[in-house]
Scaffold this active site. Structure first.
Site, mmCIF file in Angstrom:
data_model
loop_
_atom_site.group_PDB
_atom_site.id
_atom_site.type_symbol
_atom_site.label_atom_id
_atom_site.label_comp_id
_atom_site.label_asym_id
_atom_site.label_seq_id
_atom_site.Cartn_x
_atom_site.Cartn_y
_atom_site.Cartn_z
ATOM 1 N N GLU A 1 2.756 -26.665 42.437
ATOM 2 C CA GLU A 1 2.765 -27.782 43.387
ATOM 3 C C GLU A 1 4.207 -27.934 43.806
ATOM 4 O O GLU A 1 5.060 -28.285 43.005
ATOM 5 C CB GLU A 1 2.206 -29.044 42.715
ATOM 6 C CG GLU A 1 2.035 -30.219 43.659
ATOM 7 C CD GLU A 1 3.212 -31.168 43.606
ATOM 8 O OE1 GLU A 1 4.010 -31.148 44.575
ATOM 9 O OE2 GLU A 1 3.363 -31.907 42.624
ATOM 10 N N CYS B 1 6.709 -36.077 46.124
ATOM 11 C CA CYS B 1 6.214 -34.857 46.759
ATOM 12 C C CYS B 1 5.200 -35.165 47.851
ATOM 13 O O CYS B 1 4.933 -34.324 48.705
ATOM 14 C CB CYS B 1 5.599 -33.935 45.709
ATOM 15 S SG CYS B 1 4.253 -34.688 44.775
#
Length: 678
Positions: free
Chosen positions: A258, A297
């Protein structure tokens, strides 16, 4: 002032940092506060300890055992979260940020504990999908199963969420039955270390289940095998370096990533100023720019707005951003704290300068802004910075440069197709949001942008009261994205657990599949009993235990009485000529629900006993019509058992109805709650 020694927990021992340790900075004051890392850490001993001690201990437990362990860990962490709050202020995070990181991580663990109990068996093998019929007679079948990998999961986490980032990986890993070695980012590793200490001190975890590397991993990744997993969160550059290592590729070691993401939010064409959606959009963008000082993020990096609404949106964002109090995260009035350290501050400024080559800064001067209750020159403080890109089609850097801080760029779009084309220029994102009250707009974006995004978040006046926000990954839903975002998926309920298990195709007889999955498969051996199973407690029932009832004849009077009593006078039950014109019926037939009602009367034991309640039925199918004069009989088999709480469990029964010719008339699964004590 002495530095805080952030230790590693390796092979059952706490290891202090050595002279080559990395230094850690207080985000608020800029002062050095700690050190982490030990180059002499015995990584092979850690791997051996996980594989030889932690793994076997976890695999002895059922999924439900491990789910209960997760629940107990989450509750224990919840009792000590104030200590985590107090320490986390040094990362620059506010109390509101702590709720996302610490409370969010604990909540994620609770969700996986619940899903483990509700959606996974109290067994060691997980059944993935339904039984596949591989032969005409049903004596040779297929079933996909999943079993825990017999290695270790190495979790490499980012600095921005030192608790949530650990727990959202740890929960599915341990639920799968795999031990973990946690490697937090050094900058905030002291918070992760405390969380690990709290968990280990609880005595809930078996030895070897969790270890901690504070500092560098050394050559640990070069010692992994095909039974191991690497789960990484961080930059695309680092992810590429790690996942493309020859040892990782040669051994097909699972690598879940990720990474960087140029997430976007689209203001729908219908969401004009004055609508609830416009106000919601401005609020969401401001929140995503300032929460965790933009170090998320999932934060909104690109703001897509109809050309006609650009000026109004910029004005509204200026107003909201101008109300953001920046300063000491401990201060109650503070709404945005500091970045994690001055190095990160420099990186954000460098990336903002690149964006500034194609866009004009319309809010937030990093040289002139107010910091409350803290030294803005010493700490890693920045203001929220909003840029406007007037020509997003000609621009490139605004679509490929992520300033990992409170920085976002607004740009205009001509129509919805243009908006979709712009949002997809991120080349793979974790999330895109669309604020609209027009369902057709939502559908067009889903069809056009879904392939480039791991999650699409739609919000409007109907859902805004309960929605969780653009930037909130939830444990129920997958977190990840294609392309630039890493191509991986985390969480997503049981989907996340499957990353740490091996799916295996099993082929064999019904008895073999029943034994492997602890779930009775049709055509497997029955255990016919004269004692009615409804008189037996949950623990006394055996998989495959079966009773066969005597037959019952269905009469025309039964059909007509049922029709009159229920009001179901559908023509197939009442008009013979009309029924014969229907290709499904030979003439008047019995109601399907009449057959179910009669079946219950044929197999139910009426006396008080361990069966507490009928909670439903699944997979009901009617295969063949029943006419007046036909007879039916019932076979009732214990298919599966699942404990639910301290008093009772769920029993899933396989029920078949056959006619006088032995032909299958109906089939379903009955669910009852049965007491543990008769």
């Amino acid at each position: 002032m002495s530095l805080l020694d952030v230790k590693s927990f390796a092979a059952g021992e706490w290891i202090s940092p050595d002279d080559n340790a990395r230094l850690i900075e207080n985000a608020v004051t800029g002062a050095l506060m700690g050190r982490a890392g030990n180059d002499a850490l015995d990584v092979q001993a850690m791997l051996d300890h996980a594989r030889d001690v932690g793994g076997p201990a976890l695999r002895k437990m059922t999924f439900h055992d491990r789910a209960r362990m997760l629940k107990a860990l989450a509750a224990h962490l919840g009792q000590h979260k104030q200590a985590l709050y107090d320490l986390s202020f040094a990362t620059g995070a506010t109390q509101a940020d702590h709720l996302i990181d610490i409370d969010g991580g604990i909540g994620t663990m609770f969700v996986f504990a619940s899903k483990g109990r509700r959606e996974m068996p109290d067994a060691h093998v997980y059944l993935d999908g339904e039984v596949e019929q591989l032969s005409r007679g049903g004596t040779f079948l297929g079933q996909h199963i999943a079993t825990p990998l017999q290695g270790v999961a190495v979790h490499i986490n980012a600095f921005n969420f030192p608790v949530w980032g650990m727990l959202e990986k740890l929960a599915p890993t341990m639920l799968a039955g795999v031990p973990a070695i946690v490697k937090p980012a050094t900058a905030t590793s002291y918070v992760t270390e405390l969380a690990v200490k709290i968990m280990l001190d609880s005595g809930i975890l078996p030895a070897g289940a969790v270890q901690l590397v504070s500092g560098g991993l050394g050559d640990m990744l070069e010692r992994l095998t095909c039974q191991d997993v690497v789960s990484f969160t961080g930059s695309a550059e680092t992810a590429f370096k790690l996942r493309s290592a020859p040892h990782i590729l040669r051994n097909s070691i699972r690598f879940v990533a990720e990474q960087d993401s140029l997430n976007a939010s689209i203001l729908g064409p219908d969401a004009v100023p004055g609508t609830p959606e416009f106000d919601l959009f401005v609020k969401e963008v401001q929140r995503e720019m300032t929460t965790k000082a933009g170090q998320k993020c999932t934060a909104i990096r690109r703001i897509l707005v109809p050309h006609a609404q650009i000026d109004a949106t910029i004005d509204a964002l200026r107003t909201r951003l101008g109300q953001t109090v920046i300063g000491d995260p401990k201060a109650e009035a503070t709404r945005m704290g500091a970045l994690v350290n001055t190095s990160q501050k420099r990186d954000v400024l460098e990336k903002a300068a690149i964006i500034g080559e194609e866009a004009e800064r319309v809010f937030g001067d990093p040289e002139r802004f107010e910091v409350h209750n803290a030294d803005g020159d010493a700490g890693a403080f920045l203001p929220p910075m909003l840029f406007h890109c007037a020509d997003p089609d000609a621009a490139s850097r605004v679509h490929d440069t992520e300033a990992f801080g409170p920085v976002s760029t607004i740009m205009g779009y001509r129509d919805l197709d243009h908006a979709i084309a712009l949002v997809n220029r991120g080349e793979g994102s974790l999330v895109a949001s669309v604020i609209t009250h027009d369902s057709d707009v939502a559908r067009e974006v889903a069809m056009g942008a879904g392939a480039f995004h791991g999650r699409l978040y739609f919000n409007n006046r109907d859902s805004m009261g309960e929605s969780t926000g653009h930037g909130s990954p939830l444990p129920h839903m997958v977190h990840g994205g294609p392309g630039r975002a890493g191509g991986g998926e985390e969480m997503g309920g049981v989907r996340g657990v499957m990353h740490y298990m091996q799916r295996t195709a099993i082929q064999g007889s019904p008895d073999i599949l029943t034994a492997l999955g602890k779930k009775w498969v049709p055509n497997a051996t029955e255990q016919v009993t004269e004692t009615h199973p409804f008189t037996r407690s949950f623990h006394d029932l055996h998989i495959g235990e079966t009773i066969h009832t005597d037959p019952r004849v269905i009469t025309l009077e039964d059909i007509e009485h049922f029709a009159a009593f229920t009001g179901d006078t559908f023509y197939a039950h009442m008009d013979d000529a009309a029924a014969k014109r229907n290709p499904f019926f030979p003439g008047r037939v019995a109601h399907g629900y009449l057959l179910l009602s009669f079946a219950a009367g044929m197999f139910v034991e009426p006396s008080e006993g361990p069966v507490l309640a009928n909670t439903g039925l699944d997979n009901l199918r009617f295969m063949k019509p029943v006419e007046a004069g036909d007879s039916i009989k019932v076979r009732l088999t214990v298919k599966h058992k699942t404990p639910r709480n301290e008093e009772y469990g769920e029993v899933r029964w396989h029920v078949t109805l056959t006619n006088q010719e032995g032909e299958l008339v109906a089939e379903y699964e009955l669910l009852t709650m049965n007491a543990y004590q008769a």
